[in-house]
Motif scaffolding. Sequence first.
Motif, mmCIF file in Angstrom:
data_model
loop_
_atom_site.group_PDB
_atom_site.id
_atom_site.type_symbol
_atom_site.label_atom_id
_atom_site.label_comp_id
_atom_site.label_asym_id
_atom_site.label_seq_id
_atom_site.Cartn_x
_atom_site.Cartn_y
_atom_site.Cartn_z
ATOM 1 N N ASN A 60 -21.773 -2.557 -7.868
ATOM 2 C CA ASN A 60 -22.031 -2.420 -5.948
ATOM 3 C C ASN A 60 -21.515 -4.383 -5.600
ATOM 4 O O ASN A 60 -22.226 -3.934 -4.380
ATOM 5 C CB ASN A 60 -23.220 -2.139 -5.609
ATOM 6 N N ARG A 114 -7.678 8.353 -4.881
ATOM 7 C CA ARG A 114 -7.215 6.659 -5.219
ATOM 8 C C ARG A 114 -6.246 6.324 -4.393
ATOM 9 O O ARG A 114 -5.200 5.665 -4.138
ATOM 10 C CB ARG A 114 -8.366 6.085 -6.048
ATOM 11 N N ALA A 122 -12.010 9.635 -1.717
ATOM 12 C CA ALA A 122 -12.905 10.296 -2.876
ATOM 13 C C ALA A 122 -12.338 9.511 -4.015
ATOM 14 O O ALA A 122 -10.455 9.366 -4.036
ATOM 15 C CB ALA A 122 -13.118 11.908 -2.755
ATOM 16 N N PRO A 123 -12.496 10.299 -5.411
ATOM 17 C CA PRO A 123 -11.504 9.296 -6.654
ATOM 18 C C PRO A 123 -10.375 9.770 -6.588
ATOM 19 O O PRO A 123 -9.882 8.970 -6.721
ATOM 20 C CB PRO A 123 -12.947 8.898 -7.511
ATOM 21 N N ARG A 153 -13.446 4.573 2.168
ATOM 22 C CA ARG A 153 -13.945 4.962 2.121
ATOM 23 C C ARG A 153 -12.995 6.324 1.586
ATOM 24 O O ARG A 153 -12.412 6.867 2.313
ATOM 25 C CB ARG A 153 -14.810 5.677 2.389
ATOM 26 N N ASP A 164 -17.901 2.743 -8.920
ATOM 27 C CA ASP A 164 -17.916 3.391 -10.011
ATOM 28 C C ASP A 164 -17.645 2.995 -10.782
ATOM 29 O O ASP A 164 -18.063 3.512 -12.259
ATOM 30 C CB ASP A 164 -18.587 4.738 -9.154
ATOM 31 N N HIS A 210 -22.553 4.089 0.407
ATOM 32 C CA HIS A 210 -21.481 5.354 0.028
ATOM 33 C C HIS A 210 -20.760 4.673 -1.404
ATOM 34 O O HIS A 210 -19.433 4.929 -1.645
ATOM 35 C CB HIS A 210 -20.175 5.536 1.058
ATOM 36 N N SER A 211 -21.373 4.714 -2.432
ATOM 37 C CA SER A 211 -20.698 3.704 -3.383
ATOM 38 C C SER A 211 -19.530 4.691 -4.784
ATOM 39 O O SER A 211 -18.978 4.064 -5.018
ATOM 40 C CB SER A 211 -21.855 2.960 -4.444
ATOM 41 N N THR A 212 -20.079 5.661 -4.336
ATOM 42 C CA THR A 212 -19.623 6.445 -5.254
ATOM 43 C C THR A 212 -18.101 7.029 -4.652
ATOM 44 O O THR A 212 -16.736 6.804 -5.488
ATOM 45 C CB THR A 212 -19.968 8.160 -5.021
ATOM 46 N N ASP A 213 -17.883 6.989 -3.224
ATOM 47 C CA ASP A 213 -16.548 7.048 -2.607
ATOM 48 C C ASP A 213 -16.159 5.341 -2.399
ATOM 49 O O ASP A 213 -14.771 5.338 -0.973
ATOM 50 C CB ASP A 213 -15.828 8.122 -1.763
#
Length: 219
Positions: free
Chosen positions: A167, A128, A124-125, A122, A162, A62-65
């Motif tokens: 990662n 944050r 969402a951007p 985790r 991201d 889940h690298s995007t979040d």
Amino acid sequence: MPAPALLRQPSRTFVIAAAVPIALAALADDVRVRRAARRDPLTGLHLRDSYTSRARQIIDRHSTDALVILVDVDHFKQINDTHGHFAGDRVLQATAQRLATWAGSRGVAGRLGGDEFAATARFAPAQRQRRLRQLAATLAEPVDVDGHLIDVAVSIGAAAPDALGTNDLSTLQRAADAAMYAGKHTGRPVLADRTHATTPSVNGRRLGRPGTSTPGAAA
């Protein structure tokens, strides 16, 4: 003269059936021991190796979040010296519980040692900064120790895969560590940018942090 009675041997099925509960109990004990070895006995959080394994899984999937967090309790020695080690332990336990609750069931929290904690969560951007401010406010709440409120201050650094283009957990933790230092004693969480990832380090830690001393240098 009556014929001697024949002694019947216990059936193999009965012996196996009797052994199964014992084997299952031993297996359950082994699982409990292994789980305990992965947890900090004071706070219940994952220890470094267990935390690292879980954090890497979250980042890879889940690298995007994903968001990597490092937390230090400021002036922790002063808490111990002023209020005693029992109060210090209660502060660590409260910090651990609050951090784990914040990370949630989709994240993981760990105690790296002393008054140093980590989490990978985790969000969402777009969430944050809000969630980091929420964490800072939560961790700064006074801790009740037998009716006496102990003031707590923390420093928080964060890094996102991201935002840094990687990662690699070690790189993310190094950046989070540098970001935390940039906001030290301000009560303000700092989200790392690419400049934080290039901070000089030894053993994966910012210079001056525990574990960075070199042979012949002062600890």
